[in-house]
Design an enzyme around this catalytic site. Structure first.
Site, PDB file in Angstrom:
ATOM      1  N   LYS A 168     -19.513  -9.231  59.053  1.00  0.00           N
ATOM      2  CA  LYS A 168     -18.562 -10.104  59.749  1.00  0.00           C
ATOM      3  C   LYS A 168     -19.279 -11.335  60.290  1.00  0.00           C
ATOM      4  O   LYS A 168     -20.395 -11.227  60.812  1.00  0.00           O
ATOM      5  CB  LYS A 168     -17.926  -9.314  60.901  1.00  0.00           C
ATOM      6  CG  LYS A 168     -16.842 -10.065  61.669  1.00  0.00           C
ATOM      7  CD  LYS A 168     -16.319  -9.201  62.807  1.00  0.00           C
ATOM      8  CE  LYS A 168     -15.198  -9.869  63.577  1.00  0.00           C
ATOM      9  NZ  LYS A 168     -14.706  -9.009  64.674  1.00  0.00           N
ATOM     10  N   SER A 195      -9.844  -8.419  64.584  1.00  0.00           N
ATOM     11  CA  SER A 195     -10.409  -9.629  64.023  1.00  0.00           C
ATOM     12  C   SER A 195     -11.300  -9.391  62.804  1.00  0.00           C
ATOM     13  O   SER A 195     -11.563 -10.333  62.062  1.00  0.00           O
ATOM     14  CB  SER A 195     -11.206 -10.380  65.087  1.00  0.00           C
ATOM     15  OG  SER A 195     -12.270  -9.589  65.569  1.00  0.00           O
ATOM     16  N   SER A 253     -10.876  -4.479  67.146  1.00  0.00           N
ATOM     17  CA  SER A 253     -11.102  -5.349  65.986  1.00  0.00           C
ATOM     18  C   SER A 253     -11.787  -4.703  64.794  1.00  0.00           C
ATOM     19  O   SER A 253     -11.876  -5.321  63.739  1.00  0.00           O
ATOM     20  CB  SER A 253     -11.899  -6.590  66.404  1.00  0.00           C
ATOM     21  OG  SER A 253     -11.057  -7.508  67.053  1.00  0.00           O
TER      22      SER A 253
END
Lengths: 495, 97
Positions: A83, A158, A182
């Site tokens: 990420k 996210s 997330s």
């Protein structure tokens, strides 16, 4: 054989056996990324050449090991995605924000460095809501990621890029981060397995800070067994993060669940507060069916109460923005990131921040600034930190009665892109079932337990006592031995 | 209790965010709605409840205070918008009169 069909452990076994190389595996992933990225947009940066160079080095190591008796790491030669809020030296990193456009980090996050040291290959950086603030990747300054099961839907967020990349078999596994859900919510929306470890279990060094008392780095993979491999490698004390725990990381032996009643003696608590009016019926049905499977595997199911659950959302939206407003003060156009021109320094600050932060980040910075400002601190931040204690005590009390708590991950399956446009509070409500674990610091594991009528994955989460991730992984692994939801895959025909 | 546009303007100033009138009005409405939701926290009786001050307190261990190699200055300056003589360069902070 298409090498992208393989799970992490299968790929690892294939590499150890010989005949398949890490370069082959990495090339197969890069090819699938090239094919599907125009649809999915899971990546912000693909490090093709660097990944292939690392794969060549991994192949040389595999060759050396095959001639000796030493045991190789299960991650040696395995491509992973990271990420874009975790820095990797020399790979561009934006955290999904225009304020870090062009930033090339000079060092690597500990969690990533440990995976690399074990032989994993970073294939690229995945899309995220700006600074991990969001539940859909719609807040990324670089465009939304699409759900592989339905491209008109969000992948969750996210860590939506990581979840979509794993679900669509672009990579066998990826790293995400979880501040309020997330990792778990996108895992549920994309039908993959995602672990939010105990706060402090994995070093935050090199994680671009959002809410420092909540942020956790966690793996996303296509099974609990695969997630356990990444988790074991990246966990443990790091001198570069004072909050990383000096706790022994247990070896995770999943072999014992092969017996007939692997969950015999396990007490599972079901909190009423997580089955709310208005939640999608198919989500509740999926979770209740999964709980019945765990019972058949030998577990005992009892009701528990987490009475302060309804306050998790307001507590989170004071504490996380308060921490964010302090953490994001560093983005001023001086040390990194582009700078908007101005006569005096103050003009530069106002313009760089005002023009380069997106709306959700600006909202949270202002919310946090307000909550911490003179005259409001006690009413907002002080009270939120006290209610946070009550939420934590809810979990402590429940865990005197049960070993794990089972609940839905989110009230719905993946929602359509744009469904919550312009209504931030509606978007925040997507996180009501994941926020409490972050506030209490306990681990949470999300994994697929079915599909709704339109073919979208339904997820369940297990929450456990501090530092008992191994138990959550074992329970999910036992479930995945007798079900095949985690083996269903989207976009197969496009490969 | 809804925020006024003036209050939002003040918050934006504290947070060093340049916002136009339209943005201020928009955020005023959105932040008011969020604050309205979080106001339910005031209903919780927290008499005698300590504030959470950190989750890792029982496990925090500080590293030894010893010097160790860090990143080179040139490496750290690589991402800066403007540098001069090995330092970050910024526009004037004070009036130049």
């Amino acid at each position: 054989m298409d090498l992208t069909d393989l799970t992490l452990l299968q790929a690892s076994a294939a590499l150890a056996k010989g005949g398949t190389s890490s370069v082959d595996l990495t090339r197969a992933c890069l090819k699938r990324i090239e094919q599907l990225e125009p649809t999915l947009h899971a990546f912000l940066y693909v490090a093709g050449e660097k990944a292939l160079a690392a794969a060549e080095e991994a192949d040389r190591q595999l060759e050396r090991i095959s001639r000796s008796t030493s045991q190789e790491s299960p991650l040696l030669g395995i491509p992973v995605a990271v990420k874009d809020v975790l820095v990797v030296a020399d790979l561009p990193c934006t955290a999904g924000s225009k304020i870090l456009e062009g930033f090339v980090p000079p060092f690597t996050a500990t969690a990533v460095q440990r995976l690399q040291a074990a032989g994993a290959i970073v294939i690229g950086k995945t899309n995220t809501d700006e600074f991990a603030m969001g539940s859909s990747t719609e807040n990324s300054a670089y465009g939304v990621t699409r759900n592989p099961w339905a491209p008109g839907r969000v992948p969750g967020g996210s860590s939506g890029g990581s979840a979509a990349a794993v679900a669509a078999h672009l990579v066998p596994a990826a790293l995400g981060t979880d501040t309020g859900g997330s990792v778990r919510q996108p895992a549920a929306f994309c039908g993959v397995t995602g672990l939010k470890p105990t706060y402090g279990r994995v070093s935050r060094y090199g994680l671009i800070a959002y809410g420092s008392s909540l942020d956790c780095v966690g793996p996303l993979a296509r099974s609990a067994a695969d997630a356990a491999v990444l988790f074991a490698v990246m966990s443990g004390r790091d001198p570069l993060d004072a909050t990383s725990a000096d706790m022994t990381v247990p070896g995770i032996d999943l072999a014992e669940v092969r017996q007939a009643s692997p969950l015999q003696g396990l007490m599972i608590g079901i909190p009423d507060e997580y089955f709310v009016a208005g939640m999608q019926a198919e989500v509740e049905a999926g979770v209740r069916d999964a709980i019945a499977v765990l019972e058949r595997l030998g577990a005992t199911v009892v009701p528990v109460s987490l009475p302060h659950t309804e306050y998790a959302l307001p507590v989170y939206y004071i504490i996380a923005p308060a921490e964010a407003s302090a953490n994001l003060a560093r983005y001023d156009g001086v040390r990194y990131g582009p700078r908007e021109a101005g006569e005096a320094m103050w003009d530069v600050f106002y313009r760089t921040r005002g023009r380069r932060f997106g709306p959700e980040v600006e909202r949270r910075i202002m919310l946090g600034t307000y909550a911490l400002s003179a005259g409001y601190y006690d009413a907002y931040y002080g009270q939120a930190q006290k209610v946070r204690t009550l939420i934590r005590r809810d979990f402590e009390a429940a865990f005197t009665q049960v070993d794990v708590i089972a609940a839905p991950v989110a009230p719905t399956t993946a929602f359509p892109i744009g469904a919550h446009a312009g209504d931030p509070l509606a978007m925040y409500l997507e996180d009501i079932f994941t926020l409490p674990a972050n506030l209490a610091g306990v681990p949470g594991l999300a994994f697929p337990v079915g599909f709704d009528g339109t073919g979208l994955p339904v997820g369940m989460q297990l929450m456990g006592r501090h530092f008992q991730e191994d138990l959550l992984l074992r329970v999910a692994h036992a479930y995945q031995q007798v079900t095949d939801w985690h083996r269903r895959r989207p976009m197969r025909e496009t490969a | 209790m809804p925020l006024t546009v003036e209050e939002v303007k003040h918050i934006a100033t504290l947070a060093r965010l340049e916002l136009d009138e339209q943005q201020l009005a928009h955020y005023c409405q959105q932040l008011s709605a969020i604050l309205d939701h979080v106001a339910k926290l005031s209903r919780v009786d927290t008499t005698g409840v300590p504030a959470t001050s950190g989750l890792a307190a029982e496990a925090v261990v500080l590293r030894a205070d010893e010097s160790r190699p860090g990143l080179e200055p040139e490496t750290l300056l690589r991402n800066a918008a403007s540098i001069e003589n090995g330092q970050f360069k910024i526009p004037p902070v004070f009036d130049q009169e």
